[in-house]
Design a protein around this motif. Sequence first.
Motif, PDB file in Angstrom:
ATOM      1  N   LYS A 113       0.812  -1.211   0.000  1.00 11.26           N
ATOM      2  CA  LYS A 113       0.000   0.000   0.000  1.00 11.26           C
ATOM      3  C   LYS A 113       0.853   1.272   0.000  1.00 11.26           C
ATOM      4  N   MET A 114       2.157   1.101   0.149  1.00 14.06           N
ATOM      5  CA  MET A 114       3.038   2.266   0.256  1.00 14.06           C
ATOM      6  C   MET A 114       3.671   2.575  -1.101  1.00 14.06           C
ATOM      7  N   PRO A 115       3.470   3.786  -1.621  1.00 10.91           N
ATOM      8  CA  PRO A 115       4.034   4.133  -2.928  1.00 10.91           C
ATOM      9  C   PRO A 115       5.506   4.532  -2.811  1.00 10.91           C
ATOM     10  N   MET A 116       6.118   4.749  -3.947  1.00 12.93           N
ATOM     11  CA  MET A 116       7.449   5.347  -3.997  1.00 12.93           C
ATOM     12  C   MET A 116       7.361   6.593  -4.862  1.00 12.93           C
ATOM     13  N   VAL A 117       7.836   7.721  -4.336  1.00 11.57           N
ATOM     14  CA  VAL A 117       7.899   8.955  -5.111  1.00 11.57           C
ATOM     15  C   VAL A 117       9.283   9.032  -5.753  1.00 11.57           C
ATOM     16  N   ILE A 118       9.322   9.183  -7.060  1.00 11.35           N
ATOM     17  CA  ILE A 118      10.579   9.255  -7.803  1.00 11.35           C
ATOM     18  C   ILE A 118      10.730  10.672  -8.332  1.00 11.35           C
ATOM     19  N   VAL A 119      11.730  11.385  -7.825  1.00 14.07           N
ATOM     20  CA  VAL A 119      11.891  12.816  -8.135  1.00 14.07           C
ATOM     21  C   VAL A 119      12.967  13.023  -9.198  1.00 14.07           C
ATOM     22  N   GLY A 120      12.559  13.558 -10.347  1.00 16.43           N
ATOM     23  CA  GLY A 120      13.482  13.912 -11.418  1.00 16.43           C
ATOM     24  C   GLY A 120      13.826  15.390 -11.383  1.00 16.43           C
ATOM     25  N   ALA A 121      14.710  15.793 -12.293  1.00 10.45           N
ATOM     26  CA  ALA A 121      15.216  17.173 -12.286  1.00 10.45           C
ATOM     27  C   ALA A 121      14.603  18.034 -13.377  1.00 10.45           C
ATOM     28  N   GLY A 122      13.378  17.697 -13.801  1.00 18.47           N
ATOM     29  CA  GLY A 122      12.713  18.504 -14.815  1.00 18.47           C
ATOM     30  C   GLY A 122      12.334  19.886 -14.303  1.00 18.47           C
ATOM     31  N   PRO A 123      12.101  20.833 -15.208  1.00 23.16           N
ATOM     32  CA  PRO A 123      11.795  22.212 -14.807  1.00 23.16           C
ATOM     33  C   PRO A 123      10.526  22.348 -13.969  1.00 23.16           C
ATOM     34  N   SER A 124       9.589  21.412 -14.083  1.00 23.88           N
ATOM     35  CA  SER A 124       8.343  21.510 -13.317  1.00 23.88           C
ATOM     36  C   SER A 124       8.567  21.292 -11.824  1.00 23.88           C
ATOM     37  N   LEU A 125       9.717  20.722 -11.454  1.00 19.85           N
ATOM     38  CA  LEU A 125       9.983  20.465 -10.033  1.00 19.85           C
ATOM     39  C   LEU A 125       9.923  21.753  -9.218  1.00 19.85           C
TER      40      LEU A 125
ATOM     41  N   GLY B  10       9.277  -3.970  -4.940  1.00 16.14           N
ATOM     42  CA  GLY B  10       7.906  -4.353  -4.651  1.00 16.14           C
ATOM     43  C   GLY B  10       6.906  -3.224  -4.554  1.00 16.14           C
ATOM     44  N   ALA B  11       7.299  -1.993  -4.872  1.00 18.25           N
ATOM     45  CA  ALA B  11       6.350  -0.873  -4.830  1.00 18.25           C
ATOM     46  C   ALA B  11       5.274  -1.079  -5.890  1.00 18.25           C
ATOM     47  N   LYS B  12       4.009  -0.941  -5.494  1.00 19.25           N
ATOM     48  CA  LYS B  12       2.894  -1.140  -6.411  1.00 19.25           C
ATOM     49  C   LYS B  12       2.302   0.170  -6.924  1.00 19.25           C
ATOM     50  N   THR B  13       2.774   1.286  -6.357  1.00 19.49           N
ATOM     51  CA  THR B  13       2.366   2.606  -6.851  1.00 19.49           C
ATOM     52  C   THR B  13       3.615   3.456  -6.984  1.00 19.49           C
ATOM     53  N   LEU B  14       3.873   3.952  -8.182  1.00 24.03           N
ATOM     54  CA  LEU B  14       5.026   4.810  -8.438  1.00 24.03           C
ATOM     55  C   LEU B  14       4.509   6.196  -8.794  1.00 24.03           C
ATOM     56  N   ILE B  15       5.042   7.211  -8.100  1.00 24.70           N
ATOM     57  CA  ILE B  15       4.596   8.585  -8.317  1.00 24.70           C
ATOM     58  C   ILE B  15       5.757   9.374  -8.915  1.00 24.70           C
ATOM     59  N   LEU B  16       5.577   9.839 -10.144  1.00 25.78           N
ATOM     60  CA  LEU B  16       6.621  10.582 -10.849  1.00 25.78           C
ATOM     61  C   LEU B  16       6.454  12.076 -10.622  1.00 25.78           C
ATOM     62  N   VAL B  17       7.527  12.717 -10.175  1.00 26.78           N
ATOM     63  CA  VAL B  17       7.552  14.168  -9.976  1.00 26.78           C
ATOM     64  C   VAL B  17       8.811  14.707 -10.653  1.00 26.78           C
ATOM     65  N   GLY B  18       8.669  15.763 -11.453  1.00 21.93           N
ATOM     66  CA  GLY B  18       9.833  16.338 -12.124  1.00 21.93           C
ATOM     67  C   GLY B  18      10.319  15.516 -13.303  1.00 21.93           C
ATOM     68  N   HIS B  19       9.448  14.705 -13.876  1.00 19.79           N
ATOM     69  CA  HIS B  19       9.803  13.888 -15.049  1.00 19.79           C
ATOM     70  C   HIS B  19       9.192  14.526 -16.295  1.00 19.79           C
ATOM     71  N   ASP B  20       9.740  15.634 -16.721  1.00 18.16           N
ATOM     72  CA  ASP B  20       9.146  16.415 -17.812  1.00 18.16           C
ATOM     73  C   ASP B  20       9.396  15.812 -19.187  1.00 18.16           C
ATOM     74  N   HIS B  21      10.627  15.377 -19.445  1.00 16.70           N
ATOM     75  CA  HIS B  21      11.020  14.868 -20.754  1.00 16.70           C
ATOM     76  C   HIS B  21      10.745  15.901 -21.858  1.00 16.70           C
ATOM     77  N   ALA B  22      10.810  17.152 -21.483  1.00 16.21           N
ATOM     78  CA  ALA B  22      10.559  18.235 -22.441  1.00 16.21           C
ATOM     79  C   ALA B  22      11.037  19.550 -21.840  1.00 16.21           C
ATOM     80  N   PHE B  23      11.222  20.537 -22.709  1.00 22.95           N
ATOM     81  CA  PHE B  23      11.561  21.879 -22.244  1.00 22.95           C
ATOM     82  C   PHE B  23      10.313  22.550 -21.677  1.00 22.95           C
ATOM     83  N   SER B  24      10.522  23.457 -20.749  1.00 26.94           N
ATOM     84  CA  SER B  24       9.396  24.227 -20.223  1.00 26.94           C
ATOM     85  C   SER B  24       8.982  25.277 -21.248  1.00 26.94           C
TER      86      SER B  24
END
Length: 376
Positions: free
Chosen positions: A6-18, A137-151
Amino acid sequence: DVWDKKMPMVIVGAGPSLDKNIEELKRLKGHVPILCMDSALITLEQHGLIPDFYMSIEAKKPLELFHKDWLEGIPYLGGLASTTELVDSNEFIGPKIFCKDTPFIEMVYKKMGLRIPTWQSGGNVGTAAFTASVEVGAKTLILVGHDHAFSESGEAHTDGRIEKYRESFWKDENNMVEGVNGRMIQSRCDWKLYLQWYIRSIPYLDDVEVINATEGGARIQGTKEMKLSDVVKQYQDCEFSIEEIMGAMESPFDDDMMVRIHEYTEEMERQRKSLLYQAEKAEELARQLLRELSLNQAITTKSIKMSQDLLKLNEEMMKKEIYKFIDECKEAIEKDVELGQYHSDNSEVQEYLNMYEEAYHQYEGLVAAAKFLKER
């Protein structure tokens, strides 16, 4: 398997939206584990947010990104060929979790009779973190800062990225992608490849939900798009203990295996020294062969003998178990080289010059990698 389903993992990238939702991200601290990519660490530090894990997989990532006092005690995720100082517990204090598969790791698992871990990274630290999170074993992955694009303003990364490592905007009609806003936005060739990796990989996950809470950048098909503030509301009553997570993690190797692995690594060091000697010899022989061909502008008896010796050396090196790992290190640290320095009017000679010039640089890379591996 140490992860509460039930516990997610937050994965923080370095995209401009961060930058625009860093304060919302801080509200998740202590409620769900936060895994931060190397290039996003400074932004988190500037905002007083200490991650629960951090990850870096490149062989020579700039150390300016990592402030060892701030990161002291935080579990590090990476690979055997990652930046030397990060792997060294005397330099960066804290648990080390080696989760990036390599030919060397595969050989160790095989020798110990263990199942080789499944590892399908997409080539960068973000996809590596994604795969590692699924593996634990994380069943929920939360992506933050994963833009894959320019702002919209043309930024490639978060403002916290060190100035000299910032990248400029450029327009390329061949690398436009659909944004989360439904409009076509400017991406980049490498970002587009990573984006496609997610799109291909997510459908194959078993009972795993991927939430894209980046709030900017590219649309990632297969993810559920949510505002980070809504994610916070959903998990604000959750709690976890990083100490319990780390305490539950066990090495796949028992004491007897560790003795055998130690003996194996000693044998690999002997092979490394032997391969270094052979690679240096091959590098010099390739250089002499290029000189012979260039001076004579013909394929001579001497050049044929030298090419045969070089082939024999190459075969001997490739027989060594350590070769695969050194070759991987070579790929990690290799730099661009300028080919085409040798010329001939004879097309057959030119073909040989091209081939052995490339071989020379390959051996040059093997020498550098074998020396680099000694630091490990």
